[in-house]
Scaffold this motif. Structure first.
Motif, mmCIF file in Angstrom:
data_model
loop_
_atom_site.group_PDB
_atom_site.id
_atom_site.type_symbol
_atom_site.label_atom_id
_atom_site.label_comp_id
_atom_site.label_asym_id
_atom_site.label_seq_id
_atom_site.Cartn_x
_atom_site.Cartn_y
_atom_site.Cartn_z
ATOM 1 N N SER A 1 2.007 3.666 9.123
ATOM 2 C CA SER A 1 0.242 3.372 9.151
ATOM 3 C C SER A 1 0.147 1.913 9.392
ATOM 4 C CB SER A 1 -0.477 3.813 7.646
ATOM 5 O OG SER A 1 0.337 4.069 6.823
ATOM 6 N N GLY B 1 -2.603 9.140 3.705
ATOM 7 C CA GLY B 1 -2.986 7.846 3.484
ATOM 8 C C GLY B 1 -2.210 7.144 2.628
ATOM 9 N N LEU B 2 -1.053 7.036 3.213
ATOM 10 C CA LEU B 2 0.150 6.409 2.514
ATOM 11 C C LEU B 2 0.264 4.766 3.142
ATOM 12 C CD1 LEU B 2 2.694 9.211 2.073
ATOM 13 C CD2 LEU B 2 1.409 8.390 0.138
ATOM 14 N N PRO B 3 0.351 3.933 2.403
ATOM 15 C CA PRO B 3 0.339 2.702 2.986
ATOM 16 C C PRO B 3 1.857 2.197 3.440
ATOM 17 C CG PRO B 3 0.076 2.316 0.678
ATOM 18 C CD PRO B 3 0.462 3.696 0.982
ATOM 19 N N GLU C 1 2.301 9.474 6.811
ATOM 20 C CA GLU C 1 1.677 8.261 6.197
ATOM 21 C C GLU C 1 0.069 8.379 6.548
ATOM 22 O OE1 GLU C 1 3.514 4.686 7.059
ATOM 23 O OE2 GLU C 1 5.318 5.163 6.164
ATOM 24 N N VAL C 2 -0.108 8.948 7.789
ATOM 25 C CA VAL C 2 -1.541 8.873 8.151
ATOM 26 C C VAL C 2 -2.089 10.054 7.621
ATOM 27 C CG1 VAL C 2 -3.141 9.307 10.131
ATOM 28 C CG2 VAL C 2 -1.043 7.718 10.428
#
Lengths: 303, 512
Positions: free
Chosen positions: A258, A252-254, A248-249
């Motif tokens: 994260s 860039g996955l919300p 996720e980090v």
């Protein structure tokens, strides 16, 4: 009756575990240097007096037992509280993040387990085929290559050099990367189990009777592999939480991972407490479910 | 060198620039194309209540605007104000509002709205830069529909700069009486869908006061702190993003990327513990020896390559508050280890007898600075901590030296105030406690005449230099880079994405 007692014991143990994790998370968080007021101070240059006033407004100057009691009170009322950094209900933030985590987590789990079972069965039935090679490749891949390294290389190759997919918000690459890792953890043990199963009497008899390979797989080998796959899945699922967070980090996955990291960076106590408690609950529930399913599929250990 | 003019002349020029630029802009550009979504990532957004923000000033300007903004050269531009008049004694400010400015709900901006915003900040906001300024406000009123008048109890020179962060929002905004949930501003884009720490979707505002602008359909702000922006830029996932200097070589090699810099600088410095100094640094001559031991050109080369500027001042050459004579008189521009050792010997200090403690962030440059001091023979315990850990440790004042850096500011006062005895976040500069320094800065703040104010600030800075409270290593500009399809974009003075004479309202997307 025995099964009911076992189930109740498992549930009770799980509940205690979640409570213990909740307590540990709450108090460990307070040991970490800095709080959200320090975050605001760094960003916005608060004077000492303004920082003290803000701590008072947020209740951060209250004794720890009082803060803990307030948090437990909120939880019992079904509230996760309000994010002290963003002034938004923590529940809303979590609801917004869950779908991404579920898609990545479940997607990679399904992909990984399917790949592992396919390769293990293929290699067991056809020991000199490419399946046998792939069992070792995937297994070594999982041991030797950390997921964040594979993810980074994947970004450089597929997003930067080839331009096939985005970096931010890319859902497929994380699923494949984590899935490969899961497959690698499962495939070797499954393969060994199935190799033994292929030489067992019922499979040998089925082969001698000329049973079609697909029928052999579905009705004779899969039932043999299922309990072991399930037992291993319990372990894999617990590790999946960490793997999903990393991806996720990186991409860039919300998701929840994260969100948690964001909370930690911002010392957003209500947010971190809620997400970590939720993750702990998820691990405990998943482990409980795999135990339960394992008992249903193969009651021998329970007996 | 940029020489800023006295405030009135500056404002008049700015009025002309702010009025004419939007009209001239389309003619200067290559046939702007309408439409498209700009993907933008610099700072985060901590709150929807712009009045309560304590930082994160790289997003708000897109949907909320203020009476003033900071021009790329650091001067004040009228923004929602069309003109500003300041009385000779610096006490009375009269703002004439632009005609025809509308909030996102369609309401016309009036002086009564400005009064409501000032009242909300004065009554409800107890922290941040504005709270200090508001304590000095005697009264404010709406003289007529478009005239807002503000009276101060004493002259306060940074006021117009600080007002660039007092966002004028509609009192109809949801949560006005408590915590704002949906701010209704006047900016070129509308505050729409906000996912804290993740994204803000801001569609265009069709009735924006700059005729014909914005060109874009929307701006998608990526608010994440943990993404690799350089990779995202190269992959085309972001159009504009702030990046760290270590990523510039890879970005420079990419033909689809343009490297640009903010106009204000960040400054690096090595501070001493001024609040509870311990031997041997309670001796100013020992601090002087450390200044001789620091290889500032080498350090700045490490921090910013060829773009670094070595100087002993708070601001870089070209700034109104930069003093060439003071710069030329800098005895520590070149490293002189022998001189450093001589001073230590004269003071009877044997470095091997001391175990120092250094506190810093985890940036590589801090290791470089610490190593330079180590070469004098001191044993140094270096605590490299994350942001908050370092801040907390600094506040304990049980350390000796601290290599740090600080970013762009809307006014030089925001740099000076942090070295004042009761200033905010004083740890980075070792918690200076010096009444004489305080009075010099206060005199500067109360001085309406720009030249005399400059002299007060320079006097204060010379005093700080003489006492070796901190050793300035130099300045470098923060990079905000963009993909080549982004047109008519150049970063401003700070992280602000929208100001009177430029910003994302003017940006359009062309071919890569």
């Amino acid at each position: 009756m025995k099964q009911m007692v076992a189930l109740a014991t498992t549930l009770g143990r799980s509940a205690l575990l979640v409570v213990a994790i909740g307590i540990l998370v709450f108090f460990f968080l307070r040991i970490v240097p800095g709080d959200v007021v320090d975050v605001f101070s760094v960003e916005g240059d608060l004077t000492a007096a303004q920082a003290d006033m803000m701590r008072k407004e947020l209740g951060l100057d209250a004794p720890l037992p009082a803060q803990f009691a307030a948090w437990v009170g909120d939880l019992l009322a079904g509230e996760f509280g309000t994010s002290v950094r963003y002034q938004r209900p923590v529940g809303d933030l979590i609801v917004g993040a869950i779908p991404t985590t579920l898609v990545v987590g479940l997607g990679s789990f399904v992909f990984g387990v399917t790949l592992a079972i396919t390769l293990a069965i293929g290699a067991a039935l056809w020991p000199k085929s490419v399946f046998a090679v792939m069992v070792n490749v995937v297994n070594v891949w999982s041991i030797a290559l950390p997921t964040f390294c594979v993810g980074l290389v994947g970004i450089i190759v597929f997003s930067i050099w080839l331009g096939w997919m985005p970096v931010l918000g890319n859902i497929w690459l994380p699923i494949i990367v984590i899935g490969m890792d899961i497959a690698g953890q499962l495939v070797k043990t499954l393969h060994e189990e199935l190799k033994e199963a292929t030489s067992s009497a019922h499979v040998r008899t089925a082969r001698a009777k000329g049973v079609h390979p697909i029928r052999l797989i579905v009705f004779h080998l899969l039932p043999t592999a299922a309990p072991l796959a399930l037992a291993l899945s319990g372990i894999v699922l617990s590790g999946l939480v960490g793997g999903t967070l990393t991806m996720e980090v990186l991409f860039g996955l919300p998701g929840i991972g994260s969100l948690t990291l964001n909370g930690i960076l911002g010392r957003d106590y209500p947010l971190i407490q809620a997400t970590l408690l939720l993750l702990a609950l998820a691990v405990v529930v998943l482990n409980g479910l795999t135990d339960l399913l394992h008992t249903l599929i193969d009651p021998r250990p329970a007996q | 060198m940029i020489r800023l003019d006295p405030i009135r002349r500056r404002l008049l020029l700015s009025v002309a620039a702010a009025t004419l630029l939007p009209l001239a802009w389309p003619a200067m550009a290559d046939d702007p194309v309408r439409g498209g979504v700009l993907r933008y990532s610099t700072t985060g957004l901590d709150t929807a209540d712009a009045h309560r923000h304590t930082g994160s000033i790289g997003v708000v300007q897109a949907y909320a605007e203020a009476l003033t903004s900071i021009a790329p050269d650091g001067s004040v531009e009228p923004f929602l104000a069309q003109s500003i008049d300041v009385s000779d004694d610096g006490l009375e400010y009269t703002f004439i509002l632009r005609d025809g400015v509308r909030f996102h709900n369609g309401d016309l901006l009036t002086a009564e709205d400005v009064v409501a915003n000032f009242a909300r900040v004065r009554d409800n906001v107890s922290r941040g830069w504005l709270s200090g300024a508001m304590q000095l406000v005697e009264e404010f009123e709406a003289v007529d529909q478009r005239t807002f008048r503000l009276v101060m109890t004493e002259p306060y020179a940074p006021l117009l700069n600080l007002l660039s962060e007092l966002w004028i929002l509609s009192p109809q905004s949801e949560g006005w009486d408590g915590q704002l949930v949906t701010p209704i501003g006047t900016g070129p884009f509308v505050f729409d869908e906000w996912l804290p720490g993740v994204r803000l979707h801001a569609p265009r505002f069709d009735q924006y006061w700059k005729a014909g602008l914005p060109y874009l359909d929307a701006v998608e702000f990526n608010l994440r702190e943990d993404i690799d922006k350089a990779l995202a830029l190269r992959a085309g996932d972001l159009h504009i993003a702030s990046v760290t200097r270590d990523t510039l070589p890879e970005l420079r090699a990419d033909p689809n990327i343009d490297i640009r810099f903010m106009k204000d600088t960040s400054w690096n410095f090595v501070s001493f513990n001024n609040r509870s100094p311990r031997p041997p640094f309670d001796n100013v001559r020992v601090r002087e020896a450390v200044a001789y031991a620091l290889d500032r050109p080498g350090f700045m080369n490490f921090v910013a390559g060829d773009d670094g500027v070595v100087t002993n001042q708070m601001v870089p050459p070209g700034n109104f508050y930069f003093d060439q004579a003071m710069h030329d008189a800098d005895r520590h521009h070149t490293r002189d280890l022998d001189r450093a050792r001589e001073i230590l010997a004269e003071e009877g200090v044997n470095p091997a007898d001391f175990k120092l403690r250094a506190v810093s962030w985890q940036n590589p440059y801090t290791q470089v600075a610490v190593q330079m001091v180590r070469e004098l023979g001191f044993e140094i315990e270096h605590l490299a901590l994350d942001d908050l850990g370092a801040m907390q440790r600094l506040g304990e004042y049980d350390w000796d030296i601290a290599p740090f850096g600080s970013g762009p500011r809307a006014d030089i006062f925001m740099r000076f105030i942090r070295m004042m005895s009761d200033g905010p976040n004083p740890g980075l500069w070792g918690g200076v406690q010096d009444a004489e320094f305080d009075s010099m800065v206060t005199a500067a703040v109360r001085e309406a005449d720009p030249d005399r104010r400059r002299q007060h600030y320079l006097d204060a800075w010379q005093h700080a230099l003489d006492n070796y409270y901190t050793v300035v290593m130099g300045h470098s500009q923060g990079a905000i880079v963009n993909r080549t399809e982004v047109r008519d974009w150049d970063p401003g003075f700070t992280y602000a994405p929208n100001w009177a004479s430029g910003g994302i309202a003017h940006v359009w997307l062309g071919e890569s």
